[in-house]
Design an enzyme around this catalytic site. Structure first.
Site: not given
Length: 395
Positions: A301, A163, A268, A324, A326
């Site tokens: 990413g 996060h 996601h 959602h 990389a």
């Protein structure tokens, strides 16, 4: 890129990545999911990697069933983004002080607010529905009845792991605010309690993986799970709404006159009721965003490679979804074993962020190449903006 089919499954498993590049354990998970009698189809995103029960980066469409482990423990995890009126040149020279001001407004890691944040005192937060939302708490699973005070104080907090909150710039030097978070501890507790219930149900006795236990429609267990699931998804959205407002408040205080566009937001890790092939299905996106035609989404990413703002192309073969992010290419344990703080500092050079041992597992090299991931889903989304972070905050 068009998809390829994974052989050896009852339901079609369409892959927007080369199966030969996917970890064998993740392929086994996909085949296990594809063998479930309730599954209508699976779309595998280019950021796919091993998860608990189900692969991260997969979209699972089921007939009258849902697997709580496929949703995962961070119910409603997702992204929010907003473009500001600022340009890069208007940011202060001392980005460290701005980062500290944001961290003072939004607790990170295991921290929470001392008192619940009052949404009515924040600019830009819709006040409708808050009382009704909290009144529904008493109807949640009995095991969380004493968690309301904690849940209220964690609303508007970031958490840890992958996060983050970021300030980024786009190709025209406009400044964006991005954040990534979910339903915090209350979502985790609800998920774990319902997964335990599902594993005990008789119809799940002979599954290839006990983590794939499902609830089926028309049962009290399914009704209870969907009640708590949708509440936790709403909690996650409200959590991001409060954080966005808190950080915008910091920017207004530090940089008077700043204005903000309408925010972009997307879950996601969640379940939605959608119709494909003439059937009403329960679609679980575990590490995937909805990418309906014209819908805006966010694909991040790592803490050193930036993010993309995208517009969905509505590809129904992928259940109108896209990746959602990389996606990890190695576990956190392996990343901490291979890389050092010096490696992290080198890979995040020029970015105001933590560079200590506590976030080495989030080093950019632990993630797949974001540009390659984007190239593999050119039939799922189109790029609107490429963003590069200048500040990255992690718990």
């Amino acid at each position: 890129m068009s998809y390829s089919l994974l052989p050896g499954t009852a339901a079609p498993v369409r892959m927007w990545t080369d199966p030969s590049t996917v970890d064998s354990d993740a392929l086994r998970q996909l085949r296990n999911i594809g063998s479930l009698p309730w599954v209508h189809g699976i779309a595998v995103m280019p950021d796919v990697h091993l998860g608990k029960g189900a692969t991260v980066g997969s979209v699972i469409a089921m007939r009258q069933a849902v697997a709580p482990a496929a949703v995962g423990v961070d119910i409603g995890c997702g992204m929010s983004a907003v473009r500001t009126s600022l340009t890069a040149a208007q940011l202060p020279d001392d980005l460290g002080s701005l980062r500290s001001a944001i961290e003072a407004a939004v607790p990170v890691g295991f921290a929470a607010h001392d008192d619940p944040v009052d949404p009515r005192r924040l600019w830009g937060v819709k006040t409708a529905g808050w009382d009704a939302f909290w009144h529904r708490f008493d109807g949640l699973h009995d095991g969380v009845r004493d968690r309301q005070s904690r849940a209220m104080k964690q609303l508007g907090t970031l958490g840890g792991g992958n996060h983050f909150c970021e300030l980024c710039t786009d190709a025209s030097d406009s400044v964006w605010l991005l954040l990534h978070s979910g339903s915090r501890n209350i979502g985790k507790e609800l998920a774990e309690r319902h997964m335990a219930v599902a594993r005990r149900l008789p119809h799940n006795a002979d599954l290839p993986d006990r983590e794939l236990a499902v609830f089926v429609s028309g049962t009290p267990e399914m009704a209870a799970y969907r009640r708590d699931l949708y509440w936790a998804q709403e909690y996650a959205q409200r959590n991001r709404d409060l954080m966005l407002a808190l950080i915008c408040g910091v920017l207004r205080a530090e940089l008077p006159g700043v204005r903000f566009d309408a925010p972009i937001s997307c879950h996601h890790n969640y379940v939605a009721e959608e119709t494909y092939d003439g059937m009403d299905l329960l679609v679980t996106r575990k590490g995937a965003i909805r990418a309906g035609r014209g819908e805006l989404g966010i694909i991040p990413g790592s803490m050193g490679t930036g993010s993309y703002i995208v517009r969905g192309l509505g590809n129904t073969d992928a259940f109108v979804s896209a990746s959602h992010g990389a996606g990890r290419r190695m576990s956190r344990t392996k990343a901490k074993r291979i890389y050092t703080e010096a490696d992290l500092a080198a890979q995040t050079a020029g970015i105001e962020c933590r560079k200590d041992a506590g976030v080495v597992d989030e080093i950019p090299a632990a993630y797949k190449d974001l540009d390659q991931v984007m190239a593999q889903q050119s039939d799922l989304v189109e790029v609107v903006q490429r963003l590069r972070q200048v500040i990255c905050i992690k718990g």
